[in-house]
Structures are given as structure tokens and as C-alpha cells.
Design a protein around this motif. Structure first.
Motif, PDB file in Angstrom:
ATOM      1  N   ARG A   1      -2.033 -13.417  26.237  1.00 22.90           N
ATOM      2  CA  ARG A   1      -0.936 -13.904  25.516  1.00 22.90           C
ATOM      3  C   ARG A   1      -0.560 -14.789  26.262  1.00 22.90           C
ATOM      4  NH1 ARG A   1      -0.319  -8.226  23.793  1.00 22.90           N
ATOM      5  NH2 ARG A   1       1.185  -7.997  25.582  1.00 22.90           N
ATOM      6  N   VAL A   2      -0.508 -14.782  27.791  1.00 23.88           N
ATOM      7  CA  VAL A   2       0.296 -15.838  28.530  1.00 23.88           C
ATOM      8  C   VAL A   2      -0.714 -16.652  29.445  1.00 23.88           C
ATOM      9  CG1 VAL A   2       2.155 -14.667  28.404  1.00 23.88           C
ATOM     10  CG2 VAL A   2       0.586 -14.311  30.296  1.00 23.88           C
ATOM     11  N   ASP A   3      -2.039 -16.168  29.755  1.00 24.85           N
ATOM     12  CA  ASP A   3      -2.792 -16.892  30.855  1.00 24.85           C
ATOM     13  C   ASP A   3      -3.867 -17.665  30.053  1.00 24.85           C
ATOM     14  OD1 ASP A   3      -4.859 -17.503  32.789  1.00 24.85           O
ATOM     15  OD2 ASP A   3      -4.456 -15.462  33.654  1.00 24.85           O
ATOM     16  N   ALA A   4      -3.942 -19.023  30.226  1.00 31.56           N
ATOM     17  CA  ALA A   4      -4.849 -19.761  29.757  1.00 31.56           C
ATOM     18  C   ALA A   4      -6.320 -19.521  30.117  1.00 31.56           C
ATOM     19  CB  ALA A   4      -4.486 -21.284  29.858  1.00 31.56           C
ATOM     20  N   THR A   5      -6.487 -19.191  31.179  1.00 31.09           N
ATOM     21  CA  THR A   5      -7.966 -18.878  31.855  1.00 31.09           C
ATOM     22  C   THR A   5      -8.378 -17.538  31.006  1.00 31.09           C
ATOM     23  OG1 THR A   5      -7.005 -17.531  33.515  1.00 31.09           O
ATOM     24  CG2 THR A   5      -7.330 -19.931  34.000  1.00 31.09           C
ATOM     25  N   GLN A   6      -7.505 -16.746  30.884  1.00 32.65           N
ATOM     26  CA  GLN A   6      -8.163 -15.543  30.033  1.00 32.65           C
ATOM     27  C   GLN A   6      -8.111 -15.798  28.583  1.00 32.65           C
ATOM     28  OE1 GLN A   6      -9.222 -12.842  31.566  1.00 32.65           O
ATOM     29  NE2 GLN A   6      -8.462 -12.888  33.762  1.00 32.65           N
ATOM     30  N   ALA A   7      -7.306 -16.370  27.805  1.00 36.25           N
ATOM     31  CA  ALA A   7      -7.258 -16.545  26.525  1.00 36.25           C
ATOM     32  C   ALA A   7      -8.461 -17.647  25.893  1.00 36.25           C
ATOM     33  CB  ALA A   7      -5.812 -17.209  26.119  1.00 36.25           C
ATOM     34  N   TYR A   8      -8.423 -18.599  26.771  1.00 36.30           N
ATOM     35  CA  TYR A   8      -9.593 -19.670  26.337  1.00 36.30           C
ATOM     36  C   TYR A   8     -10.921 -19.979  26.812  1.00 36.30           C
ATOM     37  CZ  TYR A   8      -4.704 -20.727  24.388  1.00 36.30           C
ATOM     38  OH  TYR A   8      -3.551 -20.608  23.794  1.00 36.30           O
ATOM     39  N   SER A   9     -10.638 -19.582  28.372  1.00 35.90           N
ATOM     40  CA  SER A   9     -12.055 -20.034  28.938  1.00 35.90           C
ATOM     41  C   SER A   9     -13.163 -18.926  28.742  1.00 35.90           C
ATOM     42  CB  SER A   9     -11.553 -20.173  30.364  1.00 35.90           C
ATOM     43  OG  SER A   9     -12.751 -20.483  31.319  1.00 35.90           O
ATOM     44  N   GLY A  10     -14.270 -19.466  28.059  1.00 37.23           N
ATOM     45  CA  GLY A  10     -15.258 -18.395  27.940  1.00 37.23           C
ATOM     46  C   GLY A  10     -16.057 -18.077  29.107  1.00 37.23           C
ATOM     47  N   TYR A  11     -15.948 -19.306  30.001  1.00 34.08           N
ATOM     48  CA  TYR A  11     -16.662 -19.136  31.197  1.00 34.08           C
ATOM     49  C   TYR A  11     -15.947 -18.117  32.334  1.00 34.08           C
ATOM     50  CZ  TYR A  11     -17.818 -20.536  36.274  1.00 34.08           C
ATOM     51  OH  TYR A  11     -18.033 -20.548  37.550  1.00 34.08           O
ATOM     52  N   VAL A  12     -14.482 -18.342  32.321  1.00 33.54           N
ATOM     53  CA  VAL A  12     -13.969 -17.244  33.024  1.00 33.54           C
ATOM     54  C   VAL A  12     -14.226 -15.831  32.619  1.00 33.54           C
ATOM     55  CG1 VAL A  12     -11.575 -16.419  33.881  1.00 33.54           C
ATOM     56  CG2 VAL A  12     -12.117 -18.892  34.099  1.00 33.54           C
TER      57      VAL A  12
END
Length: 414
Positions: free
Chosen positions: A22-33
Motif C-alpha cells: 500500500r505504500v512501498d513502490a518496490t513491493q507494489a509495482y516491481s515484479g523484479y523485486v
């Protein structure tokens, strides 16, 4: 060790992930991460609580023998007391005091004493900082623009492995070649006569360098008027105190370091010949935090321990035992898998052409080893730390034996 087939309690890890998306772009959007961090979805811990020596504990209290080691930044072991004390001392005294700290001089002197052919040092913060600085120095020194590179060299525009957000112009002067294939490299130089500023490459990844390959690559670069730059983010202070130059008998014009250099603290270094490093005065390379002394103290403490102990010898010995044990288990299993890498950075890869079969077998193996309390990465080098013991390697091989049995069952499914 956890009983076979007993799932781990990862309740807190999953709750934290729900908050993070809900707040962390790396977790929300980055499939790589997500792919990298989840490893086997639903089976790997995502959030850690603490670490000590060879082990990490997740937020649910599960303990793991750690072979990921923060992607190779840990070499002595987590929370090494000597390194921690050096860093804490700097923090207590003020580690960002506007003025340069004495430890910066001490670290530069130490690097020059242990890195072969080194005359000057430029300290930065991240690996991408260092490789990008090396490229800029090479271009300034040679008056050329083109770069031939190989391996993972960072995330900046000139080497980003995803095209989104990167101007095409940024990579129009960069090309690559086939590793361990001198003819492939020579072809790149011939395509761009008189244009190449540097050959920048990792010394190896999963496949070790063929005998004489690195030295021949360096000679080829110099024949064409280019600099030879070694990206030693992973190999530096791990395969040898002097890195790949010392290990494989090759001389670089510039070498870049980070990762194991400070046992997990964020720092990097560009180290090179006097003639080349003079270009620092001509280019713009900067870092807001480059005068911070805490990470420098961590680097001094780490490199000094590696120099004055048998840590690197033990790391290599333990890695070789793990590799031999894995090879024996694979031979008994009949699975299509191969042991890769060098002992200090071992790896094992399943090799099935059917993607669904590959994923099923791989997931079965790594689910089992994780449930057994051993943290391996399915898609990245593993690493050995000096905090590990023979008993730890035995425990890891017990876990991989169970992992291979689970993989055999998965392979037998239609």
C-alpha cells in the motif's frame, strides 16, 4: 532443523507485505523485486528481525542458515563484533562532520596495499556509483565514448537491463560480447575501431574464467587503445584479498569494489593506476555522503580481518565441500542439475527445457531447503561467510538432500 514437509509460520511476514504494497513502490509495482525477494512464493520469508554470524531470523522467529548473505555484502558473518565496534565508534564521534575523517586516508592506504597495481583510490557509496565513475574516467582518459561491457554492472542508464525509462541514446555507445569467447570480444573491437574507451566486465558470474581468458581480454583491450576495467562487486575481497587480479593473474587499469568490502555497510571504491586516475580532476563525480566515516571504518575493519586471518582460506574450503556434496547428491538423484560457480560463490541450477517442469522442480527443492532452515537463492549466486563452520555445511547438505528428494517427486509428476 524443521521436519520435512512442515510449512513455516510466515504470518507476520505476510502481514507486513500487505502493509508494504500500500505504500512501498518496490513491493507494489516491481515484479523484479517481488520475484527476487519472494524466491518461492508463499514459502520464503520476506522480512527479517535480526542476524548474527551465519544465521538470520525472520519476523516470525524462524532461524535460517544464510547463504544469500545480503547478496554477497556479508563476508565475515552478520553483525561481526569487530566491524560493528569500529562503526559504532565512528557514529559516537560523529560520522558526518563536514570535514574529512582520518579513516578515509587509512582506508585508501589499506586498499592500495592489498589491491594489485593500485595507485589511487576514489571512494563512493554504491556499486553503480563506482562502475559509472569508472566509465566516465575511462572516457575522459581516452577521449573516446564507446564501452564494451559484460555482466551485471549496475542500474544506471548506460547498463540498465530494462529499457523502460532509459533513453535509447544512453546505450547506443555500449555493446557486449559472449563470455569466455575471445573471438566474440575481438569482433566487438573490430566493429568499432578506435572508438572504445574501455572494456568493463565482471571477472566471472556462474561460469569461471577459462585459463588465460581475462589476461587475453585485457591484452586485447590495450591493443585497441582501450582501458581494461574489472567490475569486482561480487568477487572483490572474496575470491582473494587482492580480488580477481590476484586470483587469476591479470592486471586491470581500473577496478571497482563494493559488497563484501565493508561486511554490509554501503561503500564502494574505484581503484586504479596513477595515469588513469588523474582524470578525476577533469570529470564531475560526486556523492553527498562520500565523507561519512562510519562505512569507511567498517571497510577498514573488514579488510584488515581478511588480511590478518585465514578467513578467505576457510571460506574457499567450506565452499568446495558444499560443491562436492551437491555434485554427489545430484549424481545419485538422476536430476538434470549442475553445480556452478567458484567455491566462494557456489550455485546449483536445474536445467529443464520445459518452463513449467523447471519451475515445479525448482520450487519443490527450494521449498524443502527453506523449511529445513537453510536460505538459498534460486536465481542468484550463493555465498559462504567466514562465520560458517563444517557443521553448518553438513546441515546445509542435509537440507539439500531433502530438497533433491522433493525435487525427484516433483519431476515424476506427469
Amino acid at each position: 532443523m524443521v521436519e520435512r514437509n512442515q510449512p513455516l509460520d510466515l504470518t507476520e511476514s505476510r502481514l507486513l507485505l500487505e502493509r508494504a504494497v500500500r505504500v512501498d513502490a518496490t513491493q507494489a509495482y516491481s515484479g523484479y523485486v517481488l520475484d527476487r525477494d519472494r524466491l518461492v512464493d508463499g514459502e520464503y520469508p520476506l522480512y527479517g528481525e535480526r542476524a548474527s554470524g551465519a544465521y538470520v531470523w525472520d519476523v516470525d522467529g524462524n532461524r535460517y542458515l544464510d547463504f544469500i548473505l545480503a547478496y554477497g555484502t556479508i563476508i565475515l558473518g552478520h553483525a561481526d563484533p569487530v566491524v560493528s565496534e569500529a562503526v559504532i565508534r565512528e557514529i559516537r564521534d560523529g560520522f558526518a562532520i563536514t570535514l574529512r575523517k582520518k579513516v578515509q586516508v587509512e582506508l585508501a592506504e589499506l586498499l592500495i596495499s592489498v589491491v594489485p597495481h593500485a595507485d589511487r583510490v576514489f571512494l563512493l557509496k554504491s556499486g553503480s556509483d563506482a562502475t559509472s565513475a569508472a566509465v566516465r574516467l575511462s572516457r575522459a582518459h581516452t577521449g573516446r565514448e564507446r564501452v564494451i561491457r559484460w555482466g551485471y554492472n549496475g542500474w544506471h542508464d548506460w547498463c540498465a537491463n530494462r529499457p523502460a525509462g532509459v533513453p535509447q541514446s544512453a546505450q547506443q555507445t555500449v555493446s557486449t560480447f559472449k563470455y569466455n569467447d575471445l573471438a566474440s570480444l575481438e569482433q566487438e573491437f573490430r566493429r568499432y575501431p578506435g572508438e572504445v574507451a574501455c572494456l568493463l566486465m565482471m571477472p566471472f558470474e556462474e561460469e569461471p574464467p577459462a585459463d588465460g581468458f581475462l589476461a587475453a581480454a585485457a591484452d586485447l583491450a590495450r591493443q585497441h587503445g582501450a582501458l581494461f576495467v574489472l567490475d569486482e562487486m561480487r568477487s572483490g575481497f572474496r575470491v582473494s584479498l587482492g580480488g580477481a587480479q590476484e586470483r587469476y593473474g591479470v592486471q586491470a587499469d581500473i577496478v571497482t569494489f563494493s559488497k563484501a568490502m565493508a561486511n554490509g555497510y554501503p561503500i564502494s571504491a574505484v581503484v586504479g593506476r596513477e595515469e588513469v586516475m588523474r582524470a578525476v580532476g577533469e570529470v564531475h563525480i560526486g556523492s553527498t555522503f562520500h565523507v561519512n566515516g562510519a562505512e569507511m571504518a567498517g571497510a577498514v575493519a573488514t579488510i584488515t580481518q581478511l588480511r590478518d586471518s585465514d578467513a578467505l582460506k576457510r571460506i574457499e574450503e567450506l565452499g568446495a565441500i558444499l560443491q562436492r556434496g551437491l555434485a554427489e547428491q545430484i549424481a545419485r538423484s538422476g536430476l538434470d542439475a549442475h553445480v556452478l560457480g567458484v567455491p566462494q560463490m557456489p550455485f546449483m541450477r536445474f536445467q529443464y527445457t520445459d518452463d513449467a517442469v523447471q519451475r515445479r522442480i525448482q520450487d519443490a527443492f527450494y521449498t524443502e531447503t527453506t523449511r529445513c532452515g537453510v536460505l538459498f537463492h534460486p536465481n542468484h549466486h550463493w555465498y559462504i561467510s567466514a562465520a560458517m563452520t563444517h557443521d553448518d555445511i553438513d546441515a546445509a547438505l542435509d537440507a539439500t538432500a531433502q530438497g533433491f528428494r522433493a525435487a525427484e517427486i516433483a519431476a515424476s509428476r506427469d
